[in-house]
Every structure is written in C-alpha cells, then in structure tokens.
Design a protein around this motif. Sequence first.
Motif, mmCIF file in Angstrom:
data_model
loop_
_atom_site.group_PDB
_atom_site.id
_atom_site.type_symbol
_atom_site.label_atom_id
_atom_site.label_comp_id
_atom_site.label_asym_id
_atom_site.label_seq_id
_atom_site.Cartn_x
_atom_site.Cartn_y
_atom_site.Cartn_z
ATOM 1 N N ALA A 26 58.398 47.434 50.851
ATOM 2 C CA ALA A 26 58.607 48.858 50.581
ATOM 3 C C ALA A 26 57.389 49.636 51.044
ATOM 4 O O ALA A 26 56.287 49.089 51.147
ATOM 5 N N ILE A 27 57.612 50.901 51.314
ATOM 6 C CA ILE A 27 56.508 51.786 51.689
ATOM 7 C C ILE A 27 56.693 53.116 50.973
ATOM 8 O O ILE A 27 57.802 53.620 50.845
ATOM 9 N N PHE A 28 55.583 53.659 50.462
ATOM 10 C CA PHE A 28 55.553 54.981 49.848
ATOM 11 C C PHE A 28 54.715 55.862 50.757
ATOM 12 O O PHE A 28 53.616 55.483 51.154
ATOM 13 N N LEU A 29 55.248 57.036 51.103
ATOM 14 C CA LEU A 29 54.526 57.907 52.016
ATOM 15 C C LEU A 29 54.855 59.366 51.766
ATOM 16 O O LEU A 29 55.807 59.700 51.048
ATOM 17 N N GLU A 30 54.047 60.226 52.366
ATOM 18 C CA GLU A 30 54.307 61.659 52.331
ATOM 19 C C GLU A 30 55.462 61.952 53.290
ATOM 20 O O GLU A 30 55.551 61.330 54.351
ATOM 21 N N PRO A 31 56.339 62.874 52.941
ATOM 22 C CA PRO A 31 57.514 63.142 53.779
ATOM 23 C C PRO A 31 57.188 63.552 55.211
ATOM 24 O O PRO A 31 57.947 63.237 56.125
ATOM 25 N N ASN A 32 56.058 64.199 55.419
ATOM 26 C CA ASN A 32 55.718 64.626 56.779
ATOM 27 C C ASN A 32 55.390 63.437 57.703
ATOM 28 O O ASN A 32 55.353 63.585 58.915
ATOM 29 N N LEU A 33 55.190 62.244 57.119
ATOM 30 C CA LEU A 33 54.885 61.056 57.917
ATOM 31 C C LEU A 33 56.123 60.228 58.253
ATOM 32 O O LEU A 33 56.029 59.233 58.973
ATOM 33 N N ILE A 34 57.279 60.623 57.757
ATOM 34 C CA ILE A 34 58.515 59.868 58.013
ATOM 35 C C ILE A 34 58.772 59.674 59.509
ATOM 36 O O ILE A 34 59.103 58.560 59.929
ATOM 37 N N PRO A 35 58.610 60.703 60.353
ATOM 38 C CA PRO A 35 58.863 60.482 61.788
ATOM 39 C C PRO A 35 57.955 59.418 62.412
ATOM 40 O O PRO A 35 58.360 58.716 63.332
ATOM 41 N N LYS A 36 56.743 59.254 61.879
ATOM 42 C CA LYS A 36 55.811 58.262 62.424
ATOM 43 C C LYS A 36 56.160 56.840 61.989
ATOM 44 O O LYS A 36 55.555 55.884 62.452
#
Length: 103
Positions: A26-36
């Motif tokens: 699993a990965i938790f991230l900020e939404p603005n990093l989804i494209p990366k």
Amino acid sequence: MPIVTAYDTLGEEGLQHSLCQTHAKAIFLEPNLIPKLIKPLRHAKDIRHVIFNSAAEVNQKDIDELKREHPDLTVLSFDDLQILGQTNPLDPVPPKPDDLCCI
C-alpha cells in the motif's frame, strides 16, 4: 505492517525502486502526487492499495487515470479507509519481536 518512506524529491525512478525493493502493498500520498505514481506502478506489482490524504484537494481526473492504467488497484481516501475499518473491525495483530517496523 512495515513503513517505508519515499519522498517526492526522489522522482519516479526513486519511487519505483523504493516500492519494488520493499514489496510494499500500500502507499499513502498527497493527491497531487497521484499522476507521478502511474509509471512506477507498472513495475511495482505488489502495490494493491493507494490511499490519498483526505485533507487535501483531489483531482478526480487523476484518480480516474490511475484506475484506468491500474484497474486492479483499490484507490481510496484516508477518510474512506477509516470508515472501512470502523464498519469492518478486525482483531488486533500484535507485533512479534522479529517484525520489521520501518525502512
């Protein structure tokens, strides 16, 4: 569940390396990093869940593209993850002395 840190300054190649080497699920991230995340996940086959920060604004187009590129992923907000846990409680799994905590 071991915790692995990966910073956005690593770029897509560094993220891919981190995810592949650790076999993260699993990965938790900020939404603005989804494209990366789209390209690294082509190689990081162990990832099954993408959880994004609910407190930040999310672009639905980014989520749709991620799901289109990786249809087997579960993609949800942290708020949705909390609700899922509250409605489907499980017994705790205490750590063992030889369990890995953080990489």
